[in-house]
Design a protein around this motif. Sequence first.
Motif, PDB file in Angstrom:
ATOM      1  N   TYR A   1      33.014 -45.294 -86.622  1.00 48.01           N
ATOM      2  CA  TYR A   1      34.155 -44.479 -86.988  1.00 48.01           C
ATOM      3  C   TYR A   1      34.643 -43.707 -85.763  1.00 48.01           C
ATOM      4  O   TYR A   1      33.850 -43.081 -85.056  1.00 48.01           O
ATOM      5  CB  TYR A   1      33.781 -43.512 -88.109  1.00 48.01           C
ATOM      6  N   TYR A   2      35.940 -43.768 -85.548  1.00 48.82           N
ATOM      7  CA  TYR A   2      36.564 -43.131 -84.396  1.00 48.82           C
ATOM      8  C   TYR A   2      37.560 -42.071 -84.847  1.00 48.82           C
ATOM      9  O   TYR A   2      38.308 -42.280 -85.805  1.00 48.82           O
ATOM     10  CB  TYR A   2      37.315 -44.159 -83.558  1.00 48.82           C
ATOM     11  N   CYS A   3      37.575 -40.986 -84.132  1.00 52.19           N
ATOM     12  CA  CYS A   3      38.582 -39.954 -84.299  1.00 52.19           C
ATOM     13  C   CYS A   3      39.639 -40.157 -83.219  1.00 52.19           C
ATOM     14  O   CYS A   3      39.306 -40.476 -82.070  1.00 52.19           O
ATOM     15  CB  CYS A   3      37.919 -38.590 -84.161  1.00 52.19           C
ATOM     16  N   ALA A   4      40.886 -39.980 -83.587  1.00 50.06           N
ATOM     17  CA  ALA A   4      41.970 -40.170 -82.640  1.00 50.06           C
ATOM     18  C   ALA A   4      43.049 -39.128 -82.876  1.00 50.06           C
ATOM     19  O   ALA A   4      43.164 -38.571 -83.971  1.00 50.06           O
ATOM     20  CB  ALA A   4      42.545 -41.578 -82.765  1.00 50.06           C
TER      21      ALA A   4
ATOM     22  N   GLU B   1      47.003 -41.790 -79.145  1.00 51.51           N
ATOM     23  CA  GLU B   1      46.835 -41.862 -77.697  1.00 51.51           C
ATOM     24  C   GLU B   1      45.440 -41.489 -77.229  1.00 51.51           C
ATOM     25  O   GLU B   1      44.974 -41.963 -76.187  1.00 51.51           O
ATOM     26  CB  GLU B   1      47.830 -40.915 -77.031  1.00 51.51           C
ATOM     27  N   TYR B   2      44.781 -40.595 -77.952  1.00 54.86           N
ATOM     28  CA  TYR B   2      43.511 -40.055 -77.508  1.00 54.86           C
ATOM     29  C   TYR B   2      42.424 -40.454 -78.501  1.00 54.86           C
ATOM     30  O   TYR B   2      42.584 -40.298 -79.709  1.00 54.86           O
ATOM     31  CB  TYR B   2      43.587 -38.529 -77.386  1.00 54.86           C
ATOM     32  N   TRP B   3      41.327 -40.944 -77.964  1.00 59.87           N
ATOM     33  CA  TRP B   3      40.270 -41.499 -78.796  1.00 59.87           C
ATOM     34  C   TRP B   3      38.907 -40.963 -78.406  1.00 59.87           C
ATOM     35  O   TRP B   3      38.622 -40.732 -77.231  1.00 59.87           O
ATOM     36  CB  TRP B   3      40.240 -43.020 -78.662  1.00 59.87           C
ATOM     37  N   GLY B   4      38.073 -40.773 -79.415  1.00 58.35           N
ATOM     38  CA  GLY B   4      36.679 -40.482 -79.152  1.00 58.35           C
ATOM     39  C   GLY B   4      35.904 -41.762 -78.956  1.00 58.35           C
ATOM     40  O   GLY B   4      36.457 -42.866 -79.034  1.00 58.35           O
TER      41      GLY B   4
END
Length: 126
Positions: free
Chosen positions: A97-100, A114-117
Amino acid sequence: QVQLVESGGTWVQSGGSLRLTCAPSRFILPDVVIGWFRQAPGKERERVSCISLGQFAYGKTRYEDSVKGRFTISKDNVNNTVYLEMNNLRPDDSATYYCAAAYYGGNCHVPKYEYWGRGTAVTVSS
């Protein structure tokens, strides 16, 4: 540039619950949308949920059909974090799971993120 750090992923049995946390490296400016995405091995990344924090759609959320009624996205204004509460987990929820984030003032399903963990792994056993 915003850096995002996810946490909370772990192994859980089917039917169990987890809460994922997304913490930005610095305060996020108001017109931003935050999304949770997931990617399982061999599958494409998909958006699970998102929340709008901008002036034109503040608080509006969206959920992918398979998680509606089971997952809840929320923001903690004090700690400047975004959570994904996941209940009644199923084996097909297993994924990284990714936060963006994206700077956008409207609905969260619109922009390109644009920005990802780096992601946090969730494994649900049957």
